[in-house]
Structure formats: structure tokens, C-alpha cells
Design a protein around this motif. Structure first.
Motif, PDB file in Angstrom:
ATOM      1  N   CYS A   1      -6.553  -2.819   4.260  1.00  0.00           N
ATOM      2  CA  CYS A   1      -6.354  -3.379   5.597  1.00  0.00           C
ATOM      3  C   CYS A   1      -7.158  -2.627   6.658  1.00  0.00           C
ATOM      4  O   CYS A   1      -7.628  -3.220   7.621  1.00  0.00           O
TER       5      CYS A   1
ATOM      6  N   HIS B   1      -7.972  -6.010   8.680  1.00  0.00           N
ATOM      7  CA  HIS B   1      -7.060  -7.134   8.521  1.00  0.00           C
ATOM      8  C   HIS B   1      -6.478  -7.550   9.866  1.00  0.00           C
ATOM      9  O   HIS B   1      -5.772  -6.786  10.512  1.00  0.00           O
TER      10      HIS B   1
ATOM     11  N   CYS C   1      -2.663  -7.060  11.409  1.00  0.00           N
ATOM     12  CA  CYS C   1      -1.902  -6.315  10.417  1.00  0.00           C
ATOM     13  C   CYS C   1      -1.541  -4.938  10.968  1.00  0.00           C
ATOM     14  O   CYS C   1      -2.372  -4.258  11.555  1.00  0.00           O
TER      15      CYS C   1
ATOM     16  N   THR D   1      -0.810  -2.246   9.334  1.00  0.00           N
ATOM     17  CA  THR D   1      -1.398  -1.101   8.644  1.00  0.00           C
ATOM     18  C   THR D   1      -2.890  -0.964   8.932  1.00  0.00           C
ATOM     19  O   THR D   1      -3.537  -0.062   8.441  1.00  0.00           O
TER      20      THR D   1
ATOM     21  N   TRP E   1      -4.675  -8.768   0.399  1.00  0.00           N
ATOM     22  CA  TRP E   1      -4.725  -7.623   1.293  1.00  0.00           C
ATOM     23  C   TRP E   1      -3.811  -6.513   0.782  1.00  0.00           C
ATOM     24  O   TRP E   1      -2.795  -6.784   0.138  1.00  0.00           O
TER      25      TRP E   1
ATOM     26  N   CYS F   1      -1.665  -4.804   2.313  1.00  0.00           N
ATOM     27  CA  CYS F   1      -0.275  -4.933   2.749  1.00  0.00           C
ATOM     28  C   CYS F   1       0.466  -5.987   1.922  1.00  0.00           C
ATOM     29  O   CYS F   1       1.666  -5.880   1.696  1.00  0.00           O
TER      30      CYS F   1
HETATM   31 ZN   LIG Z   1      -2.866  -5.986   6.074  1.00  0.00          ZN
END
Ligand SMILES: [Zn+2]
Length: 128
Positions: free
Chosen positions: A53, A58, A61, A63, A103, A105
């Protein structure tokens, strides 16, 4: 600069062992394909990227928190990485491959990965 994606990361190993347990056969890091996808299913002509990520920025997101310092340096870097991801995916699609991204996550949930992977691998959309 060294390559952006490190290999055999934790999410990658998690997804790999899960997909293996689902009974699928695949190859990893096919260097002859654009972006050397993390999981390649040659007989299905499908490829999966597992993206961290942070490095692949990402969208939305939690993270993927961007560093607070040197913002323009990082923004440029992330933009380049994303551009490269898009380029690789479209090169693969032009060559007749279906492409999916998991991804980091998402890889934390085995349930999610199972559903996403089986949907992706069983779909015949886009195949000749
Ligand atoms: Zn992510």
C-alpha cells in the motif's frame, strides 16, 4: 535506483500459500511479463499483482500514509510508481492477459483474498 518492489514480502507469501491451498497452480515473478507479476496462471492467461500500500500509493488506504517530510519528492515517486503499475497492467492486457491486484491491506483477510481470487480466476470475461 534499486527496484521498487521487493520480492517475497509478507502479504505476498500469505496470498501465495492461500491460493496454493485453494488448489491453483501458478508461477511466481515471471520476468518475461511486464512488471513480472507476483502470481501467474499461464493456462488461464491471468496474472495477479500484490501491491504494498505504501509504495504503490493505495488510494484512500490508511496503511498508505504518505511521509510528512519531503512531500514533493514522495509525491513524484508515488506518481511514477502508479504510472508504472498502469503501464504494466495495460501491456499485459494488450497481450491478452487478465490482470488483478491484491493490495497489502486486503491480503490481511484470508476470506477476502479467497473470494477475490476465485472470482477472478473463474471469470471468463475478456478471454477468447
Ligand atoms: Zn491498502
Amino acid at each position: 535506483m534499486a527496484r521498487i518492489r521487493s520480492k517475497n514480502t509478507k502479504p505476498e507469501l500469505a496470498v501465495r500459500s492461500l491460493v496454493h491451498r485453494m488448489g491453483y497452480r501458478f508461477r511466481i515473478h515471471r520476468k518475461d511479463l511486464p512488471g513480472s507479476p507476483d502470481l501467474v496462471f499461464p493456462s488461464l492467461k491471468k496474472a495477479i499483482f500484490i501491491h504494498g500500500c505504501f509504495w504503490h500509493a493505495h488510494d484512500g488506504c490508511s496503511t498508505a500514509n504518505k511521509p510528512k517530510t519531503r512531500a514533493s519528492y514522495w509525491n513524484e515517486k508515488f506518481a511514477r510508481n502508479k504510472q508504472r503499475d498502469r503501464r504494466n497492467a495495460s501491456a499485459l492486457r494488450r497481450a491478452g492477459w487478465s490482470v488483478a491486484t491484491i493490495w497489502e491491506c486486503e491480503a490481511k483477510s484470508a476470506d477476502f483474498v479467497c473470494k477475490k481470487v476465485s472470482r477472478f480466476l473463474s471469470s471468463t470475461k475478456g478471454r477468447e
